[in-house]
Design a protein around this motif. Structure first.
Motif, short mmCIF file in Angstrom:
data_model
loop_
_atom_site.label_atom_id
_atom_site.label_comp_id
_atom_site.label_asym_id
_atom_site.label_seq_id
_atom_site.Cartn_x
_atom_site.Cartn_y
_atom_site.Cartn_z
N UNK A 175 0.82 -1.22 0.00
CA UNK A 175 0.00 0.00 0.00
C UNK A 175 0.85 1.26 0.00
N UNK A 176 2.05 1.17 0.56
CA UNK A 176 2.91 2.36 0.57
C UNK A 176 3.98 2.31 -0.53
N UNK A 177 3.74 1.48 -1.55
CA UNK A 177 4.55 1.54 -2.76
C UNK A 177 5.81 0.73 -2.81
N UNK A 178 6.02 -0.20 -1.88
CA UNK A 178 7.22 -1.04 -1.90
C UNK A 178 7.03 -2.23 -2.82
N UNK A 179 8.07 -2.56 -3.59
CA UNK A 179 8.01 -3.71 -4.50
C UNK A 179 8.19 -5.01 -3.70
N UNK A 180 7.29 -5.96 -3.92
CA UNK A 180 7.35 -7.25 -3.24
C UNK A 180 6.90 -8.34 -4.20
N UNK A 181 7.18 -9.57 -3.82
CA UNK A 181 6.70 -10.75 -4.55
C UNK A 181 5.80 -11.53 -3.63
N UNK A 182 4.57 -11.78 -4.03
CA UNK A 182 3.65 -12.61 -3.26
C UNK A 182 3.58 -14.00 -3.87
N UNK A 183 3.72 -15.01 -3.02
CA UNK A 183 3.65 -16.40 -3.46
C UNK A 183 2.63 -17.13 -2.61
N UNK A 184 1.59 -17.67 -3.24
CA UNK A 184 0.62 -18.50 -2.54
C UNK A 184 1.12 -19.94 -2.57
N UNK A 185 1.07 -20.60 -1.42
CA UNK A 185 1.65 -21.94 -1.34
C UNK A 185 0.82 -22.84 -0.43
N UNK A 186 0.97 -24.13 -0.64
CA UNK A 186 0.43 -25.15 0.26
C UNK A 186 1.61 -25.92 0.82
N UNK A 187 1.67 -26.04 2.14
CA UNK A 187 2.79 -26.71 2.81
C UNK A 187 2.26 -27.84 3.67
N UNK A 188 2.77 -29.04 3.41
CA UNK A 188 2.46 -30.21 4.23
C UNK A 188 3.74 -30.55 4.99
N UNK A 189 3.66 -30.54 6.33
CA UNK A 189 4.90 -30.60 7.11
C UNK A 189 4.72 -31.39 8.39
N UNK A 190 5.85 -31.68 9.01
CA UNK A 190 5.84 -32.37 10.30
C UNK A 190 5.46 -31.38 11.40
N UNK A 191 5.03 -31.92 12.52
CA UNK A 191 4.72 -31.07 13.65
C UNK A 191 5.97 -30.32 14.09
N UNK A 192 5.78 -29.12 14.64
CA UNK A 192 6.91 -28.32 15.08
C UNK A 192 7.47 -27.40 14.02
N UNK A 193 6.94 -27.47 12.80
CA UNK A 193 7.40 -26.58 11.73
C UNK A 193 6.79 -25.20 11.91
#
Length: 318
Positions: A175-193
Motif C-alpha cells: 500500500x505504501x509503494x514497496x516492491x514485493x513478490x507474493x507467493x501462494x503456497x500449500x505446505x504439508x509438514x511435520x509437527x513443530x514446523x
C-alpha cells in the motif's frame, strides 16, 4: 442469549474448530469451556492470532487423547511475501529491512531461481524457529525476551517439509509503494514446523528477505477443516458435531476389540496375551470394549499388552 451447555458424552469429546483471525488458541479454549460446560478443555497445538483454520480441542476425559494428536503432520495454505523482513516473520511485526526494488524485480523474473530455493526447503531440513515464539529460553518465553529488547536466536531443529507447492510468483506493491513478490503456497509438514520461519528462510535464500501475510491450517493428520464448527457458532454456544474418543482412535490407530473381562483388566492396568491374529505388535493400539468405549491406548510387544493411556469406562469401574 447463550444456549445451555452442550452435553458431553461420558468419555468426553474431541471438537474440531475453525479458528478465526484475531482469536488466540487460549480464547478458543475459554469459549469452549463455557459452551461445553466443563473446565477440562485443552488443545493439540496452538495457532497464532493471525492464523485461521483447524484447531483440535479435547474436553473431559478425551483430553487424554491430545498428547497423541499433537505429533500429527499439518497442512497449511499460506501467502509468503518476499522483499520485506519483519521482527515476527509475519505481517503483524515491525519492518526490519526492505529489499532494493531492482533486485526484487530480478528475482520475480526468474521463477526457476525461486523454484530451486523452494526445493532446498523441501524434505528433511534444519529450521531455526521464529524468535517471536512461545519456545522457552532459560525459563522465559522467546517472545517476552524479544519484547524486552533482547537479541534472541533459537537453536535450529530438524523438521520435515513433505510438500511445498507454490503458485505463480506475483510481482506487486504494498500500500505504501514497496516492491514485493507474493507467493501462494500449500505446505504439508511435520509437527513443530514454523511456516513463518519457512517464509523468512525462503526470502533469505533469495537475498531479498521474506515474511508471512496469510496462514490457514487446513489439515491435522487425517482431519480436515471442511465443515467443522466455526468460531461464530462456538460464540453462540453451538457446535456442529462432537467426536468421541473411540471414533478418533479408530481413525488413528490399529484396533483391538477386547472382551468385557479384558476391559476390566486393562482398567486395572493388568497385562494379558494377545494372539497376532487379533492384533499384531504395535506401539499404540486402540483397545475398544464390546459397548464401543475406548478402554485405552496400549502397546502390544511380543504379543503382550501394556497400558499407555487409560480411559474411564463402566467396565473398568465394575
Amino acid at each position: 442469549m447463550l444456549s445451555d451447555p452442550v452435553k458431553l458424552p461420558p468419555q468426553g469429546a474431541i471438537l474440531f474448530l475453525d479458528k478465526a483471525e484475531g482469536w488466540t488458541s487460549h480464547d478458543a479454549v475459554a469459549k469452549s469451556r463455557r459452551t461445553l460446560g466443563t473446565r477440562k478443555v485443552g488443545h493439540a497445538g496452538t495457532l497464532d492470532p493471525m492464523a485461521t483454520g483447524l484447531l483440535v480441542l479435547g474436553a473431559g476425559p478425551a483430553t487424554r487423547l491430545l498428547t497423541h494428536l499433537v505429533g500429527l503432520d499439518k497442512t497449511y495454505t499460506t501467502t509468503m511475501r518476499l522483499g520485506i523482513t519483519t521482527v515476527t516473520d509475519d505481517r503483524e511485526g515491525d519492518r526490519l529491512v526492505t529489499a532494493d526494488p531492482a533486485e526484487v524485480a530480478r528475482v520475480a523474473a526468474d521463477p526457476d531461481r525461486i523454484a530451486q530455493a523452494i526445493a532446498r526447503l523441501t524434505g528433511p531440513i534444519e529450521q531455526s524457529p521464529s524468535a517471536v515464539s512461545a519456545i522457552k529460553v532459560d525459563g522465559k518465553r522467546a517472545y517476552d525476551r524479544v519484547r524486552a529488547g533482547e537479541e534472541v536466536e533459537l537453536k535450529a531443529r530438524p523438521v520435515t517439509i513433505h510438500a511445498f507447492e507454490a503458485g505463480e510468483p506475483k510481482l506487486t506493491q504494498t500500500e505504501d509503494g514497496l516492491s514485493v513478490i507474493d507467493i501462494e503456497a500449500t505446505v504439508h509438514c511435520s509437527t513443530g514446523t514454523y511456516i513463518r520461519a519457512l517464509a523468512r528462510d525462503l526470502g533469505s535464500d533469495l537475498g531479498i528477505g521474506g515474511h508471512l501475510t496469510v496462514l490457514r491450517r487446513t489439515e491435522v493428520g487425517p482431519f480436515s477443516v471442511d465443515g467443522v464448527t466455526t468460531i461464530a457458532e462456538l460464540a453462540e454456544g453451538q457446535v456442529r458435531a462432537l467426536s468421541t474418543p473411540t471414533s478418533i482412535a479408530r481413525v488413528l490407530f490399529p484396533v483391538l476389540e477386547v472382551t468385557a473381562d479384558e476391559t476390566r483388566d486393562l482398567g486395572h492396568g493388568k497385562r494379558f496375551e494377545v494372539d497376532e491374529s487379533r492384533c499384531p505388535d504395535a506401539k499404540l493400539v486402540a483397545a475398544i470394549s464390546p459397548d464401543d468405549q475406548l478402554v485405552g491406548l496400549i502397546e502390544i510387544k511380543r504379543g503382550r499388552t501394556r497400558v499407555v493411556t487409560n480411559f474411564p469406562t463402566q467396565g473398568a469401574a465394575a
